[in-house]
Design an enzyme around this catalytic site. Structure first.
Site, PDB file in Angstrom:
ATOM      1  N   ASP A  60       0.786  -1.186  -0.020  1.00 18.60           N
ATOM      2  CA  ASP A  60       0.050  -0.184  -0.007  1.00 18.60           C
ATOM      3  C   ASP A  60       0.861   1.254   0.127  1.00 18.60           C
ATOM      4  O   ASP A  60       1.531   1.810   1.025  1.00 18.60           O
ATOM      5  CB  ASP A  60      -0.904  -0.072   1.302  1.00 18.60           C
ATOM      6  CG  ASP A  60      -1.868  -1.031   1.136  1.00 18.60           C
ATOM      7  OD1 ASP A  60      -1.652  -2.107   0.546  1.00 18.60           O
ATOM      8  OD2 ASP A  60      -2.903  -0.796   1.838  1.00 18.60           O
ATOM      9  N   LYS A 110      -6.881   3.210  -3.327  1.00 15.47           N
ATOM     10  CA  LYS A 110      -7.139   3.453  -2.093  1.00 15.47           C
ATOM     11  C   LYS A 110      -7.461   4.684  -1.521  1.00 15.47           C
ATOM     12  O   LYS A 110      -6.528   5.823  -1.925  1.00 15.47           O
ATOM     13  CB  LYS A 110      -6.204   2.461  -1.039  1.00 15.47           C
ATOM     14  CG  LYS A 110      -6.437   2.499   0.307  1.00 15.47           C
ATOM     15  CD  LYS A 110      -5.327   1.588   1.078  1.00 15.47           C
ATOM     16  CE  LYS A 110      -5.347   1.920   2.487  1.00 15.47           C
ATOM     17  NZ  LYS A 110      -4.246   1.174   3.195  1.00 15.47           N
ATOM     18  N   LYS A 136     -10.281   0.051  -2.594  1.00 15.19           N
ATOM     19  CA  LYS A 136     -10.036  -0.024  -0.993  1.00 15.19           C
ATOM     20  C   LYS A 136     -10.271   1.375  -0.348  1.00 15.19           C
ATOM     21  O   LYS A 136      -9.652   2.156  -0.279  1.00 15.19           O
ATOM     22  CB  LYS A 136      -8.494  -0.551  -0.581  1.00 15.19           C
ATOM     23  CG  LYS A 136      -8.279  -0.821   0.624  1.00 15.19           C
ATOM     24  CD  LYS A 136      -7.005  -1.211   1.271  1.00 15.19           C
ATOM     25  CE  LYS A 136      -6.816  -1.212   2.691  1.00 15.19           C
ATOM     26  NZ  LYS A 136      -5.541  -1.753   3.156  1.00 15.19           N
TER      27      LYS A 136
END
Lengths: 306, 499
Positions: free
Chosen positions: A143, A206, A242
């Site tokens: 991430d 995300k 996400k």
């Protein structure tokens, strides 16, 4: 900035679609009007559990804390058999090895934040090494955070190239690109950053690190989901989504699920393409599942805190 | 390297999203238990329920299952005369003389009572008219209450509405309302009439009289002086009796252009003031710089709101050619996610068509559209076996000369036309006998003002559609009628001004 030699033409990111904020917020609120009851609720909640990236990202994280979290990931609530496991455990790079060992054989992925999380204010070289370190220690997913300063300065090439470079450093690991939408502020910019990330090779986009306020919202996630859909229309390539930060209630998670169902459809309704980044969501979901099963709410003390 | 993974990559034009997901919503019907209505309703005249002199009753049915809900009295000319006499009597003896701030109290009270019973009103509205409970609950009933609140506020402030003029009430207002927003239209008509000191004879639509009957109950409980509001149900003949009654001072009508023309003929040469709110074929214009995803929602809300039974529905969509393909693809995907079915289910987006007659009209136009050779897309959803239903439908590549682009269909049917330049689209948008509403979608503020200045429509929405507020006037140009309802402007049709 058209580039050649790639399968997809890279668009001029200054021309990404404009967003009308009032309309987007109105649309997002429509999803929250769906009434999710009975078996639809239970099935939805189980799906939510299965999509969670159980997260601990604190300066005070220790191996002990991470091990406990991993155990929780595999045993969400043993009092209720037949529950799915979470999708992944998300930790700092230094904790990847610990998590990997703790989760061995469970099928649960290890995700690691990287690239100078959460501010992203580090040199390219440090970000690449941070990423490699996480992957070398066994991270299945990375991430990363984008360079918001460079983005605001209009240096889209820089942001694009950095994401592409981190993607390369990821190797087989899937790359989630965190836009930190509360730093980008406007919906136009959130859409533009989404497009940059996807064209640069993101496997997921995300919303947020969860480290700054306000947390990301449903309208923000909607902008990103619509960007994913448009990217799929244009390229045929699926990108995952996400949302993270601020999603702690089961009801809100179900609203997100409604949004995915009605904008992206069936293909995204699984944890390969959709995740929730959350630390406290799982227990509320468990509490709701138990309520549907028993008819009464149980005390929070019955659900383990990790 | 970016986007080089070749597996799973399809050609763009073959990519399709699939919305029939493994996870589906369980039925979530609103309980009918909190709504009650009688098996039979008489006429509400002079504060009482009275048997019709006609001795006739007609059935009102639930369009979602074709079952009879209740029977309602059919007022004939003698009944209408009785109602007008009651209204005249109340006007002369009570209402005209009452201090404005006292009038306001009654209107406020009615507003509050509608709010208190909002759930009951919403359920009955959905049962009688077929509209989704989400709309009757979140739009129709709250907006109806808001209209009463808003005009209650004006009652004792008319000197500020018309500075340096004296405003005098007219007398008895005859009001005829349509079936698409029964409760809301009753509020639009009654609230400004009462605020300005007039009394009312109101006729609800033949297919949707029930919420008006419930409103009569509220009015009775509110203690509003007898005869100030009279509600007489019936069909076209009842409406004609109201229009032709010599002791009525003002006619307010919302409905079809055809009937509007009849009313105009009937009142010609009389002293009756008239406002008409008639049909429409609104142009909804999308420029290439528009926020496309929000425009898609605007189109959906514009034409599928209330099954398209909306006089200001955005049923003529003009899309700039450069974005037409993208927009149509998104619209086609979007209509797949609209849930068509039981109006009382909280997840329903599109309910039942209001009547068999209206369904036949819509089917007639679907056939015309197909016969005219236009590409038709409809949602793949299944429809309930009983009741009146129509899938959300889109016609693409439609020409300006097509009947489906010119005539009001009043159903969930969208005609999509394309254009190249601003001048072209303004010309095409204005090229209609109607002029009730329009929409403009663009990221450019200056373009919005340019468009709104040149378009002949009563309401023009920019980057949104079908937004209503009691403070905003509403009404048409050309064959969409005249006079304004709502806002300060909505007071004017109910007063005579003098110096």
């Amino acid at each position: 900035m058209p580039k050649t030699g790639m399968l997809t033409t890279i668009p001029d990111f200054t021309l990404t679609p404009r967003i009308d904020q009032v309309g987007a917020e109105e649309r997002a609120s429509r999803f929250t009007k769906r009434s999710i009851k009975k078996e639809a609720k239970v099935n939805g909640l189980k799906l939510v559990l299965n999509m969670i990236d159980l997260t601990t990202l604190e300066g005070k994280d220790t191996e002990g804390k991470v091990k406990q979290l991993c155990y929780k990931a595999m045993h969400l609530h043993d009092a209720l058999p037949g529950l799915p496991a979470v999708a992944a455990v998300c930790v700092y790079p230094t904790m990847v090895k610990t998590a990997k060992n703790a989760l061995k054989g469970s099928g649960i992925k290890v995700a690691s934040v990287a690239t100078g999380f959460p501010s992203g204010q580090a040199s390219r070289d440090v970000k690449i090494r941070d990423t490699r370190y996480a992957v070398d220690n066994g991270a299945d997913e990375v991430d990363m955070v984008i360079s918001r300063g460079k983005f605001h300065a209009g240096e889209y090439n820089y942001v694009f190239d950095e994401i592409a470079a981190v993607k390369e450093a990821c190797g087989e690991a899937r790359l989630k690109v965190i836009l930190e939408t509360s730093d980008l502020i406007t919906f136009d910019k959130i859409r533009r950053a989404s497009d940059i990330a996807m064209y640069a090779g993101a496997d997921f986009i995300k919303t947020a690190t969860g480290k700054i306020q306000p947390p990301s919202s449903m309208p923000v996630a909607l902008i990103m989901i619509e960007a994913i859909r448009d990217f799929y229309y244009k390229t045929g390539k699926m990108v995952g989504m996400k949302p993270a930060g601020g999603i702690s209630k089961a009801k809100v998670a179900l609203h997100y699920l409604v949004m995915v169902k009605e904008v992206l459809g069936e293909a995204w309704m699984n944890n390969h393409w959709f995740r929730f980044g959350a630390s406290s969501l799982a227990n509320d979901v468990l509490m709701q599942i138990m309520k549907e099963k028993t008819g009464v709410y149980q005390c929070a003390s019955y659900f383990s805190i990790d | 390297m970016p986007v080089t993974n070749k597996k799973n990559i399809k050609k763009s034009n073959t990519i399709k999203l699939k919305f029939d997901t493994g996870w589906s919503y369980a039925p979530a019907p609103e309980s009918k238990s909190s709504a009650s209505f009688n098996k039979q309703y008489d006429l509400f005249i002079n504060g009482e329920w009275v048997n019709p002199l006609s001795h006739k009753y007609f059935d009102t049915i639930n369009p979602a299952n074709e079952e009879k809900l209740a029977e309602v009295a059919e007022a004939n000319a003698a009944d209408v005369d009785r109602a007008v006499k009651a209204a005249r009597n109340a006007y002369e003896k009570v209402w005209k003389k009452m201090p404005a701030k006292e009038r306001a109290k009654y209107i406020f009270r009615i507003a509050r009572m509608i709010q208190e019973r909002a759930r009951e009103f919403a359920i009955i509205e959905s049962m009688d008219g077929g509209k989704p409970i989400r709309e009757s609950r979140d739009f129709d009933i709250p907006t109806a209450a808001n209209h009463f609140f808003y005009y209650a506020g004006w009652a004792d402030k008319l000197e500020y509405a018309f500075p340096n003029r004296n405003s005098n009430s007219l007398g008895v207002a005859g009001q005829i309302i349509p079936w698409n927003f029964p409760m809301l239209m009753a509020a639009w008509k009654i609230a400004p009439a009462l605020a300005t000191g007039n009394t009312v004879v109101l006729k609800p639509a033949e297919t949707t009289p029930l919420t008006a009957m419930k409103l009569a109950e509220v009015i009775r409980e509110s203690g509003l002086p007898e005869g100030v509001v009279n509600i007489v149900s019936g069909g076209g003949a009842t409406g004609a009796a109201i229009v032709n009654h010599p002791d009525i001072n003002k006619i307010a009508f919302t409905g079809s252009t055809e009937v509007g023309k009849l009313i105009q003929r009937a009142v010609a040469g009389t002293n009756k003031k008239v406002t008409l709110e008639l049909g429409g074929k609104a142009a909804n214009i999308i420029f290439e710089d528009a926020p496309i995803d929000q425009a898609v929602e605007g189109v959906i809300n514009g034409v599928y709101f209330n099954q398209g039974h909306v006089c200001c529905a955005g049923s003529r969509l003009y899309v700039q050619e450069s974005v037409a393909k993208e927009l149509i693809r998104k619209l086609r995907d979007r209509i797949e996610t609209l849930i068509v079915g039981d109006p009382l289910d909280k997840n329903t987006d599109i309910g039942a068509i209001n009547s068999r007659q209206q369904l036949d009209t819509i089917h007639k136009y679907l056939k015309i559209g197909k016969d005219e050779g236009y590409q038709m897309y409809e949602s793949s959803c299944s429809l309930p076996a009983k009741g009146y239903w129509c899938r959300p439908t889109i016609f693409t590549d439609v020409a300006q000369s097509a009947r489906i682009a010119q005539e009001e269909i009043f159903g969930p049917v969208l005609a999509i036309l394309t254009f190249r330049t601003d001048d072209e689209v303004i010309q095409k948008a204005n090229n209609t006998p109607y002029g009730l509403s329009a929409g403009v979608w663009t990221d450019k503020g200056s373009k919005i003002f340019n468009m709104t200045k040149r378009m002949r429509a009563g309401v023009i929405w920019a980057n949104t559609f079908n937004k209503f507020d009691p403070t905003s006037p509403f009404g048409g140009y050309k064959e969409s009628g005249y006079g304004r309802e709502g806002g300060l402007h909505g007071l004017l049709p109910y007063v005579n001004l003098s110096n």
